[in-house]
Every structure is written in structure tokens, then in C-alpha cells.
Design an enzyme around this catalytic site. Structure first.
Site, PDB file in Angstrom:
ATOM      1  CD  GLU A 270      -6.221  -4.456   9.272  1.00 37.61           C
ATOM      2  OE1 GLU A 270      -7.331  -4.505   8.712  1.00 37.61           O
ATOM      3  OE2 GLU A 270      -5.182  -5.120   8.835  1.00 37.61           O
TER       4      GLU A 270
ATOM      5  CD  GLU B 222      -6.204  -7.115   1.528  1.00 37.98           C
ATOM      6  OE1 GLU B 222      -6.894  -7.814   2.388  1.00 37.98           O
ATOM      7  OE2 GLU B 222      -6.271  -6.097   1.211  1.00 37.98           O
TER       8      GLU B 222
ATOM      9  CE1 TYR C  10      -3.525  -8.936   8.959  1.00 42.72           C
ATOM     10  CE2 TYR C  10      -3.028 -10.934   8.253  1.00 42.72           C
ATOM     11  CZ  TYR C  10      -3.651  -9.994   8.278  1.00 42.72           C
ATOM     12  OH  TYR C  10      -5.067  -9.765   7.662  1.00 42.72           O
TER      13      TYR C  10
ATOM     14  CG  ASN D 158      -7.616  -1.518  -0.080  1.00 43.74           C
ATOM     15  OD1 ASN D 158      -7.542  -2.533  -0.641  1.00 43.74           O
ATOM     16  ND2 ASN D 158      -8.238  -1.635   1.360  1.00 43.74           N
ATOM     17  CD  GLU D 159     -10.671  -5.142   1.663  1.00 49.95           C
ATOM     18  OE1 GLU D 159     -10.546  -6.429   1.797  1.00 49.95           O
ATOM     19  OE2 GLU D 159     -10.529  -4.780   2.840  1.00 49.95           O
TER      20      GLU D 159
ATOM     21  CE1 TYR E  14      -4.111  -1.517   0.572  1.00 46.57           C
ATOM     22  CE2 TYR E  14      -3.272  -2.701   2.453  1.00 46.57           C
ATOM     23  CZ  TYR E  14      -4.349  -2.478   1.677  1.00 46.57           C
ATOM     24  OH  TYR E  14      -5.393  -3.273   1.700  1.00 46.57           O
TER      25      TYR E  14
END
Length: 585
Positions: free
Chosen positions: A99, A235, A303, A157-158, A53
Site C-alpha cells: 500500500e 503475512e 492497519y 513480493n507476491e 520491506y
């Protein structure tokens, strides 16, 4: 010069079939000194592409002031990947979720009153236009069509999980093309129709995001929607992230193996999210807001993926390497990097202290308003904000801090009284005023702006007002402390009572050799830690699950190192410890 094409039977790089096997590494979550290490490990896992990103809020912290050096040097990160023979996928904002604080949006956007984020609102679009004029030409110069490694770029994004404004998506695509983007554009959304049909444009390549073992289900809707194009997972979530105050999340290696093997057997291209998570340094963690509950993310973005926060291979790393070799028939490069063991530097005595009130004249900008306003109103992005007023009242009173974002600490005549958390059912506290004229201070900590969903307009500070009984309190002095230069902290050798620590503590430690290390926060409550002036991020020991902060070796120097801790609620002991491993509660 190179070409990258998307055809019916697959992707083609320079006219030859190319299966995108990517892993996500965010340049802004890893110190530049470690970019080479992380990219080398990605390549040695058998992958051929890295995805990242772009965090708008790091590059333009103040409107019109842009930064593309240090940890923001995305061009260097991309060139380094290319030098290693990796291709690059870029997801260049404006919104990234991730996040990350405010989903990557700069906090100053919230000064624009009723700005309609992620829509074709002209005010919002003009901000993007100015940002893209700075960003996109830098990326365009690194496309494969111009000799660089970038093969694809994402639009938004999404978006399918948020809105349905196709004029907005077309504006972004147009701006990218006008600023030089030649490689294929794509979108990524959840795997079902609900997300796919509103999150994209008919003419744009679509990828899907998921984690499951049932590939027929996961790819079902995208096959029907895009029958003549190859499959790709934008993803593939091999791990997950943590919230303060909740249990540690993750996926077992066995579960990951089953799902990843099912995916790789399909022949689809993929991007592992994350390959290496890294760290939400500073105030950059994001937050969720679900079921009327605010859920801030922890500082670590480990993560539970292929590399730990420190960059060490996990069991999942070796699973990826094994399965990539098995199903491609290609031997992965050997992992020849030297080990980077963490060091335990031991206990660090905290020997100096300065209260939050000692810092106001040297570390805060001062404003005056009749009513309380959120920090963005005063031009503040991150950190802490303190509201002060004088009250001619006496005895027990019902004090309400209405809608604090996020944790409000109440002081009366310089003495700590109580706190109010954003999620508390009651925002009222019974307090005692023992003088005829009393000073009321309310210190509010920003725990990270919401990064996902319909609560993106997440102003910080006191977002409504303060009352006693039915009376609205007015006439406030406001002190904005971003804590972006902690070296100016005012400290004294005298230490307070352990329960009365509300401000900076300082200690020092010596390092003969420089290694990664982890600061145990078990003697602390809640606050921020700075090492040699660098903000490691937030700790919140009582909430957990994170109990240590990662300290990368490049932040240290041989000899004396300074440790500054901004503590809000008191300590168990005036010492901390630097240990050689991460800990969770």
C-alpha cells in the site's frame, strides 16, 4: 557468527530449533526517534523477529542519487533490532506492494517509455542491478552469518498475483547472491496454486499469505507443493487498510483471536502483517485500481493491528502476548516503557495565505510543451503539476481534460471553476470564457501511484490531452511543484474568501512540552499539511474516513512551531485544532 537453516522438521538457529514468530514494522513509516519504542513493544509481545520491506523510492528519489540516513537508515534499524535480541527478516524490493506509492518503485522508472516492470526486460534489470549494488552489500554485512540479526531475505513480493517470468526471479536471486547474500531466500504469495506456482522458483523456500481460521485449507496447497519443509505464513493479516471515500476497514479482536489461535496451534512459523503500521508520510500512500475504479489509500497506515498509528498497544497486542505465552510456555518480557500520551495543543489560527499562483516562480520548475504530458516526462516524481495555456475564445465551451491522474482543478483567468476526478464518468465540464483572450490553468494533484495489479504504469498529471469541442489545445507552460521545500512558500497577511482558498495557509502554535498530537482537518477540504517543514501527508475531509493527521512529537520543538497547509478547495474556517486522539468519519 551464526547459522540459520531450513530443514524438514523446522528452522534452526545456531543448530537449535527456532520457531519464527515475527511482526512487521516498516522503518520508513515510523520516525527513527520511535524505532526503539516500537521494537521494544514487539519483543514484549512475545515475538522474536521483526520483518521489514525496503522502499526503493525513498532511497533513490533521483536516479543514481542514494540516501541511507535519517528515516532511510535501514542499517541502524536492523542493528537496533539485533541489540534487542530480535532476529530480522528483510524483503528488499524492487517491488514491495505494501500500500506504498508505486509499490516501492521510484517514479523516475516511468520516464523509460515502455519499460516492462517486474519482467526480465533488460532496461528494467539494469536499473535493479545498479540499485542492488548499493543496497544488498549493506544488508549482507548484517546477516547472521556475519554476526548480524538478518536470518532470511525475500525475492520480489507476491509475484504470483502479477506475472510468471521466472528468468526475472532468477535474476533477482542471482543478484542477491552475487552481492553477498548467504542466508536462505524465500518467496511469499497467496495460499492457492494460482498464486504459488507462478510466483516462486522450485529451489526457493515458499511462504503463504492469508487471514482465515481454516488452517487445513490455508496450508493445503503449500503442503502439497513443499511437503518436506516447514510451514510459514509470510503475512498473517490481522487488520486491513483504508481507501479515501470508503468505509473504515478492520477486523474485530474476537475474529483475530480465533484465527491467530488456530494458526499458533499448528506450530507453523509466522509474520504478523502488520504489527505496527505507522504512517504514509508525504506523498507516499499507494492506491489500488479495481473494476475500473481508482482507490487511493489514506495517509494513516494504522492497519487496525497490534499497535496504533501512534504506537499504543491495542486489544490485539494483548491477545498476541497472551497466546504466545500460552503456546510457547515462555514468559514474555515486561512492557516497561513509559506512557506517551498525546496532547491537545488547541486551536491554531491561520493568519497568512499565498495562492498557488503566487508559488509558481519560487517553488516550481517551468517547462514548455506543445501538448500536455504526464509529470514523469518533466522529471517530476510527486506533488502537483499546473498546466497553463492561453485561449482566444469566448462564451460557453465544452472543456475536456482527458484522463487526469488524479484530481484536476480548472481555473479560468485565475478564478476557480470546477474539478474533474479520475473516477468521474464524464471528463467534460461546460465553462465560460469572458474575455477575448483567456488564461486556462489546470492544477493536477497526484493521489498516489497504483501499487498492486496490472495498472502499475500509473503516470500522473494529464496523461492524455485537453480539448475544447473537437479542438486539441496546444502550447502549454507547465509548472512542476513537488513541494519538497515548503519553507519557500510566498504568503501574505490578507486572507481571501473562505471558498477561494487554493494555496498555502500558515499558522503557528506554541509547545511547552513535546507530545504526539493529532491535527483535526474538519475545517479543511483536501490538501497536504507540513509541520516545521515536514510533510505529514494528505487529508481529504469530505471523502473520509480519516479526519485527523498524526503529528509525532519528534517533529515539534519547544516554543514556536510552524504549520503550513496546502489547501485546494476552500475552508470552513481559518483555524484548525490539535487534539489528543485520532478521529474517523
Amino acid at each position: 557468527m551464526h547459522t540459520f537453516e531450513i530443514k524438514k522438521d523446522g528452522f534452526y538457529l545456531d543448530g537449535k530449533p527456532f520457531r519464527v514468530m515475527s511482526g512487521a514494522i516498516h522503518y520508513f513509516r515510523t520516525l527513527p526517534a520511535y524505532w526503539d519504542d516500537r521494537l521494544e513493544k514487539l519483543k514484549a509481545a512475545g515475538l522474536n523477529t521483526v520483518e521489514t520491506y525496503v522502499a526503493w523510492n525513498l532511497h533513490e528519489t533521483r536516479e543514481g542519487e542514494f540516501c541511507f540516513d535519517g528515516i532511510c537508515d535501514i542499517e541502524r534499524f536492523i542493528r537496533l533490532a539485533g541489540e534487542k535480541g530480535l532476529q530480522v527478516i528483510v524483503r528488499p524490493s524492487p517491488y514491495i506492494c505494501a500500500e506504498w506509492e508505486f509499490g516501492g518503485f521510484p517514479a523516475w522508472l516511468l520516464r523509460e517509455g515502455n519499460i516492462a516492470l517486474r519482467t526480465a526486460d533488460p532496461v528494467y534489470l539494469e536499473k535493479i542491478r545498479a540499485w542492488y549494488r548499493q543496497l544488498i552489500p549493506r544488508l549482507a554485512a548484517l546477516q547472521c552469518t556475519r554476526g548480524g540479526p538478518i536470518i532470511m531475505m525475500q525475492i520480489e513480493n507476491e509475484y504470483g498475483s502479477y506475472g510468471s517470468d521466472r528468468d526475472y526471479l532468477r535474476f533477482l536471486a542471482q543478484q542477491m547472491r552475487e552481492n553477498g547474500v548467504e542466508v536462505p531466500l524465500f518467496t511469499s504469495d497467496g495460499e492457492t496454486n494460482y498464486f504459488l506456482y507462478t510466483g516462486t522458483l522450485p529451489e526457493v523456500f515458499k511462504t503463504v499469505n492469508f487471514f482465515c481460521e481454516d488452517m487445513a485449507y490455508a496450508f493445503g496447497d503449500i503442503r502439497r507443493m513443499q511437503p518436506d519443509l516447514p510451514l510459514m505464513v509470510g503475512e498473517f493479516w490481522g487488520g486491513w487498510y483504508d481507501h479515501w471515500g470508503e468505509a473504515h476497514n478492520g477486523r474485530s479482536p474476537e475474529e483475530f483471536r480465533r484465527a491467530f489461535e488456530a494458526l499458533i496451534q499448528t506450530g507453523a512459523s509466522f509474520n504478523l502483517y502488520m504489527f505496527h503500521g505507522g504512517t504514509n508520510f508525504g506523498f507516499m500512500n499507494g492506491a489500488n485500481h479495481t473494476d475500473n475504479k481508482f482507490q487511493p489509500d489514506v495517509t494513516s497506515y494504522d492497519y487496525d493491528c497490534m499497535l496504533t498509528e501512534q504506537g499504543e498497544p491495542t486489544e490485539k497486542y494483548w491477545i498476541v502476548r497472551e497466546l504466545c505465552e500460552k503456546y510457547t510456555g515462555k514468559k514474555a518480557p515486561e512492557l516497561t516503557l513509559p506512557a506517551n500520551p498525546a496532547a491537545a495543543y488547541g486551536k491554531v489560527a491561520l493568519t497568512a495565505y499565498g495562492s498557488v499562483f503566487d508559488q509558481l516562480n519560487v517553488m516550481a520548475s517551468r517547462h514548455h510543451t506543445m501538448e500536455t504530458r504526464p509529470m514523469e516526462y518533466y522529471g517530476q516524481n510527486y506533488g502537483y503539476i499546473l498546466y497553463r495555456t492561453t485561449l482566444p475564445c469566448y462564451g460557453e465551451q465544452e472543456l475536456r481534460v482527458n484522463n487526469p491522474h488524479d484530481l484536476a482543478y480548472i481555473f479560468i483567468n485565475g478564478k476557480y471553476v470546477d474539478r474533474i476526478w479520475r473516477n468521474d464518468t464524464s471528463k467534460m465540464r461546460k465553462v465560460n470564457f469572458d474575455l477575448e483572450e483567456n488564461r486556462l490553468d489546470i492544477l493536477v494533484e497526484n493521489f498516489g501511484r497504483v501499487n498492486y495489479g496490472r495498472f502499475l504504469h500509473d503516470h500522473k498529471g494529464i496523461t492524455e490531452n485537453v480539448t475544447i469541442g473537437m479542438k486539441l489545445l496546444m502550447d502549454w507552460d507547465v509548472f512542476c511543484m513537488e513541494l519538497d521545500d515548503p519553507q519557500h512558500a510566498v504568503l501574505f497577511e490578507a486572507l481571501p474568501e473562505k471558498t477561494a482558498v487554493h494555496g498555502f495557509l500558515r499558522g503557528s502554535f506554541s509547545a511547552d512540552e513535546l507530545h504526539d498530537t493529532f491535527l483535526s482537518t474538519k475545517n479543511l477540504s483536501v490538501g497536504q499539511v507540513f509541520v516545521n517543514g515536514f510533510n505529514l501527508g494528505r487529508y481529504w475531509t469530505e471523502a473520509g474516513p480519516q479526519q485527523t493527521l498524526y503529528v509525532p512529537a519528534p517533529l515539534l520543538r519547544k516554543g514556536e512551531n510552524e504549520l503550513l497547509i496546502f489547501e485546494n478547495e476552500g475552508v470552513r474556517d481559518f483555524s484548525v485544532e490539535l487534539i489528543d486522539h485520532a478521529e474517523l468519519s
